[in-house]
Design a protein around this motif. Structure first.
Motif, short mmCIF file in Angstrom:
data_model
loop_
_atom_site.label_atom_id
_atom_site.label_comp_id
_atom_site.label_asym_id
_atom_site.label_seq_id
_atom_site.Cartn_x
_atom_site.Cartn_y
_atom_site.Cartn_z
N LYS A 283 68.77 31.75 -18.52
CA LYS A 283 68.31 31.88 -17.20
C LYS A 283 66.90 32.44 -17.26
O LYS A 283 65.85 31.99 -16.70
N ASP A 284 66.62 32.94 -18.69
CA ASP A 284 65.11 33.17 -18.92
C ASP A 284 64.39 31.99 -18.90
O ASP A 284 63.17 32.04 -18.63
N ASN B 232 63.69 30.47 -15.55
CA ASN B 232 62.63 31.34 -14.88
C ASN B 232 61.23 31.59 -15.47
O ASN B 232 60.41 31.99 -14.88
N ALA B 233 61.18 30.75 -16.56
CA ALA B 233 59.61 30.95 -17.06
C ALA B 233 58.88 30.35 -16.42
O ALA B 233 58.93 29.36 -15.55
N GLN C 187 56.44 33.93 -23.54
CA GLN C 187 56.87 34.87 -22.66
C GLN C 187 58.38 35.34 -23.28
O GLN C 187 58.74 36.51 -22.80
N PHE C 188 58.84 35.00 -24.33
CA PHE C 188 60.22 35.43 -25.09
C PHE C 188 59.65 36.32 -26.18
O PHE C 188 60.56 36.64 -26.71
N LYS D 232 72.09 34.35 -20.53
CA LYS D 232 70.84 35.19 -20.22
C LYS D 232 69.51 34.56 -20.79
O LYS D 232 68.64 34.45 -19.97
N GLY D 233 69.72 33.93 -21.94
CA GLY D 233 68.69 33.11 -22.48
C GLY D 233 68.33 31.88 -21.53
O GLY D 233 67.18 31.44 -21.39
#
Length: 248
Positions: free
Chosen positions: A73-74, A77-78, A91-92, A70-71
């Motif tokens: 992918k995040d 996608n940033a 953003q995180f 998940k991290g």
């Protein structure tokens, strides 16, 4: 471990992976310059191997893989900024210093656990080895078994040199070191060797079960581990007494 280095590698992995998600543009001739699907697949796999090695070699072996995915992918996608700069991290909802603090705390707990577990297992192993093999022990905690006592010529001084064949293993039998015909002064090795090699004569054979405090202690390298009890099977080929250099 330097977290900056770890994150630099991880960030580089994310950047390279992100390159494959960009839109394909240009003429057919230009597009033909792109890597083939096979190259993309192979590189993707090798980056995964590299990232996996970074994770395991830095003590992250028990991570939640779903959260790790998940991290990643995040990160992929940033929408803005370069990896680890303020715009990217914003953003995180966590800043780099807090990120480092959380990861450091995790690593410290893992290290403390592994060290305590290795010590517990090592103490138990030495006690069982002592009883099972009718072995001997020293006041410092070395358990030893002499298969051949050798001659009456023993190392006496810490500055004496010994020539040996040896094999080093962990208590689970995993070999971490082996050498034949190597020479070294007894004041240049771990304390367990300095003491243990005086227990057998030249030409003899001995097994040393050395507690962590006389080996590498909490600073054991990754392949050995913190607070690990070490086992050495040693053939003492030759003892060379220390000779004071001649004065001019």
């Amino acid at each position: 471990m330097k977290l900056v280095k770890l994150f630099a590698i991880a960030s580089a992995t994310v950047l390279v992976m992100a390159c494959g998600t960009s839109k394909v543009e240009g003429s057919k001739e230009v597009q033909n310059l792109l890597p083939s699907k096979g190259q993309v697949d192979t590189t993707s796999y090798l980056l995964g191997v590299n990232f996996g090695l970074v994770i395991t070699q830095n003590g992250f072996g028990d991570l939640n893989m779903a959260q790790l995915e998940k991290g990643m992918k995040d990160a992929l996608n940033a929408k803005e900024g370069q990896p680890m700069d303020s715009a990217f991290v914003k953003q995180f909802k966590i800043d780099p210093s807090e990120m480092n603090m959380i990861i450091n705390e995790y690593l410290q707990k893992r290290t403390a656990y592994e060290g305590a577990l290795n010590k517990e297992k090592g103490d138990k192993f030495r006690k069982e080895f002592f009883v099972k093999n009718s072995a001997d022990s020293t006041a410092t905690g070395i358990v030893y078994l002499i298969q051949d006592s050798g001659s009456e010529k023993h190392a006496v001084s810490d500055r004496d040199t010994v020539k040996v064949n040896y094999r080093g293993t962990l208590i689970d039998g995993k070999e971490f070191d082996k050498n034949d015909g190597i020479e070294f002064p007894l004041n240049r090795v771990i304390k367990g060797w300095t003491e243990g090699m005086k227990l057998v004569g030249e030409g003899g054979k001995i097994t040393l079960v050395i507690p962590a405090e006389l080996a590498y202690g909490e600073r054991g390298p990754r392949e050995i581990g913190a607070n690990s009890t070490l086992i050495f099977d040693v053939d003492l080929l030759e003892v060379k007494p220390y000779v004071e250099p001649a004065t001019k």
